[in-house]
Design a protein around this motif. Structure first.
Motif, PDB file in Angstrom:
ATOM      1  N   ASN A   7      13.123  24.823 -35.215  1.00  0.00           N
ATOM      2  CA  ASN A   7      13.309  23.651 -34.346  1.00  0.00           C
ATOM      3  C   ASN A   7      12.776  24.015 -32.962  1.00  0.00           C
ATOM      4  O   ASN A   7      13.512  24.219 -32.016  1.00  0.00           O
ATOM      5  N   TYR A  28      13.794  22.551 -29.474  1.00  0.00           N
ATOM      6  CA  TYR A  28      15.181  22.687 -29.032  1.00  0.00           C
ATOM      7  C   TYR A  28      15.217  23.729 -27.918  1.00  0.00           C
ATOM      8  O   TYR A  28      15.272  24.918 -28.156  1.00  0.00           O
ATOM      9  N   VAL A  87      21.583   9.999 -32.725  1.00  0.00           N
ATOM     10  CA  VAL A  87      20.343  10.522 -32.145  1.00  0.00           C
ATOM     11  C   VAL A  87      19.720   9.488 -31.218  1.00  0.00           C
ATOM     12  O   VAL A  87      19.274   9.811 -30.103  1.00  0.00           O
ATOM     13  N   ASN A 125      21.826   9.285 -27.968  1.00  0.00           N
ATOM     14  CA  ASN A 125      21.648  10.499 -27.184  1.00  0.00           C
ATOM     15  C   ASN A 125      20.278  10.515 -26.513  1.00  0.00           C
ATOM     16  O   ASN A 125      20.159  10.802 -25.312  1.00  0.00           O
ATOM     17  N   ALA A 126      19.233  10.200 -27.270  1.00  0.00           N
ATOM     18  CA  ALA A 126      17.873  10.207 -26.725  1.00  0.00           C
ATOM     19  C   ALA A 126      17.706   9.179 -25.620  1.00  0.00           C
ATOM     20  O   ALA A 126      17.065   9.441 -24.596  1.00  0.00           O
ATOM     21  N   TYR A 168      15.127  11.297 -23.598  1.00  0.00           N
ATOM     22  CA  TYR A 168      14.268  12.019 -24.522  1.00  0.00           C
ATOM     23  C   TYR A 168      13.321  11.075 -25.258  1.00  0.00           C
ATOM     24  O   TYR A 168      12.211  11.450 -25.617  1.00  0.00           O
ATOM     25  N   ASP A 169      13.781   9.847 -25.491  1.00  0.00           N
ATOM     26  CA  ASP A 169      12.931   8.899 -26.196  1.00  0.00           C
ATOM     27  C   ASP A 169      11.708   8.537 -25.357  1.00  0.00           C
ATOM     28  O   ASP A 169      10.581   8.505 -25.848  1.00  0.00           O
ATOM     29  N   ALA A 193      12.283  13.755 -28.596  1.00  0.00           N
ATOM     30  CA  ALA A 193      13.583  13.592 -29.247  1.00  0.00           C
ATOM     31  C   ALA A 193      13.635  14.195 -30.648  1.00  0.00           C
ATOM     32  O   ALA A 193      14.674  14.174 -31.294  1.00  0.00           O
ATOM     33  N   TRP A 205      13.792  17.203 -31.790  1.00  0.00           N
ATOM     34  CA  TRP A 205      14.686  18.340 -32.009  1.00  0.00           C
ATOM     35  C   TRP A 205      16.146  17.932 -32.152  1.00  0.00           C
ATOM     36  O   TRP A 205      16.966  18.681 -32.691  1.00  0.00           O
ATOM     37  N   LEU A 206      16.489  16.729 -31.671  1.00  0.00           N
ATOM     38  CA  LEU A 206      17.888  16.313 -31.628  1.00  0.00           C
ATOM     39  C   LEU A 206      18.515  16.179 -33.018  1.00  0.00           C
ATOM     40  O   LEU A 206      19.669  16.570 -33.219  1.00  0.00           O
ATOM     41  N   LYS A 255      19.551  19.515 -34.505  1.00  0.00           N
ATOM     42  CA  LYS A 255      20.650  20.119 -33.750  1.00  0.00           C
ATOM     43  C   LYS A 255      21.971  19.406 -34.034  1.00  0.00           C
ATOM     44  O   LYS A 255      23.000  20.039 -34.327  1.00  0.00           O
ATOM     45  N   LEU A 256      21.966  18.073 -33.951  1.00  0.00           N
ATOM     46  CA  LEU A 256      23.193  17.311 -34.165  1.00  0.00           C
ATOM     47  C   LEU A 256      23.683  17.424 -35.603  1.00  0.00           C
ATOM     48  O   LEU A 256      24.893  17.473 -35.856  1.00  0.00           O
TER      49      LEU A 256
END
Length: 310
Positions: free
Chosen positions: A45, A48, A183, A186-187, A192-193, A198, A200-201, A204-205
């Motif tokens: 990833n 990240y 995701v 969060n992004a 991140y979007d 985005a 990597w999210l 990770k999540l």
């Protein structure tokens, strides 16, 4: 309990930084511990950022309380070593926004000098990275805050978010049924979007949700959409009386409606009384939010972030 002959680190720092380090390590592919810090590598990833960096703390952050030995400085060639190690495991990440730099990140190091009183030594280490072509952002400060969970009736596992938003329901994610919605929220919350960073999210999540004995992921959902969330790290197999609020966020379209506060309060209600809960914050509005919940500032982390771009 910290042994009196080894209590070189403030308790708040030892506990908060151990939790942060372990939380990042739990979602990284590999970690390497040194007497002066810890390296994270996640070739699976590569975008990240937290899972691909070296953090120099000038101490050994193993637990319980093994981190309270003598301070240790990194080797003289640390910048070259970091560059060499990460060139074998490059990853993409958004560059600093202030200079419009383009390209992917080859290596990243965070120099946390909170417990290192030798300013000249810290400056010489950062100068190494500076001279090796790294972009160094100096003088970063984060407030460390702590709350001790009070004795009270345990919150329901699922409940309406607040009187202001009765249609939003807070619950813990026990599988990945709402992962894509999380995701997306969060992004959008952290941009991140918009940055196109985005990807990597999701990995990770998913790792966090799939480690229920270490992470608790809470969401506020409204009409099958995640509108707020919080991730709590509480490694019950290692230190059941400690927890770390890793991230909190609210969809920008739903700001200032008490959603983040409601999710955090619900999450805290699931922890045993007496649990010491830590978090880090640097923005004034976030600090005020946490203070209103009951968190108190216990210290400040000082650091420099060094990043090498292609």
């Amino acid at each position: 309990m910290v042994h009196p002959s080894r209590s070189i680190l403030p308790k708040w720092y030892a506990e908060a930084k151990f939790l942060e380090s372990e939380a990042i390590g739990a979602t990284s592919d590999t970690t390497h511990s040194f007497i002066f810090g810890r390296m994270y590598k996640t070739p699976s990833n590569r975008t990240y950022r937290d899972g691909n960096h070296l953090r120099i703390n000038f101490c050994h952050l193993e637990f319980p309380y093994d981190c309270n030995g003598s301070l240790s400085e990194p080797p003289d060639n640390i910048a070259a070593t970091v560059t060499s190690m990460y060139k074998k495991c490059p990853y993409q990440s958004q560059p600093f926004e202030d200079d419009g730099a383009e390209g992917s990140v080859l290596a990243r190091c965070v120099v946390d000098y909170t417990v290192q009183g030798d300013a000249a030594l810290v400056a010489s280490i950062v100068d190494q990275f500076d001279g090796a072509g790294y972009k160094c952002e100096r003088g970063l400060q984060d407030s460390v805050m702590r709350l001790v969970v009070a004795q009270k009736e345990k919150e329901k596992e699922e409940e309406p978010c607040s009187s202001a938003r009765p249609s939003a329901v807070i619950r813990r994610l026990v599988d990945c049924d709402a992962l894509e919605q999380l995701v997306a929220c969060n992004a959008k919350t952290f941009g991140y979007d918009a940055a196109g960073d985005a990807g990597w999210l999701l990995a990770k999540l998913a790792r966090q949700i799939n480690q229920p004995k270490a992470f608790s992921v809470y969401v506020a959902m409204e009409r099958d959409k995640v509108v707020a969330f919080a991730v709590i790290y509480n490694p019950t197999d290692k230190v059941p009386d400690l927890a770390f609020v890793q991230v909190v966020g609210t969809d920008p379209d739903h700001w200032r409606q008490g959603l983040a506060s409601a999710v955090i309060r619900h999450a805290l209600g699931q922890l045993p009384a007496g649990t010491r809960v830590y978090l880090e914050a640097f923005e004034k509005h976030a600090i005020e939010l946490y203070q209103n919940i009951g968190f108190e500032k216990v210290g400040t982390v000082h650091s420099t972030e060094c990043m090498l771009f292609k």
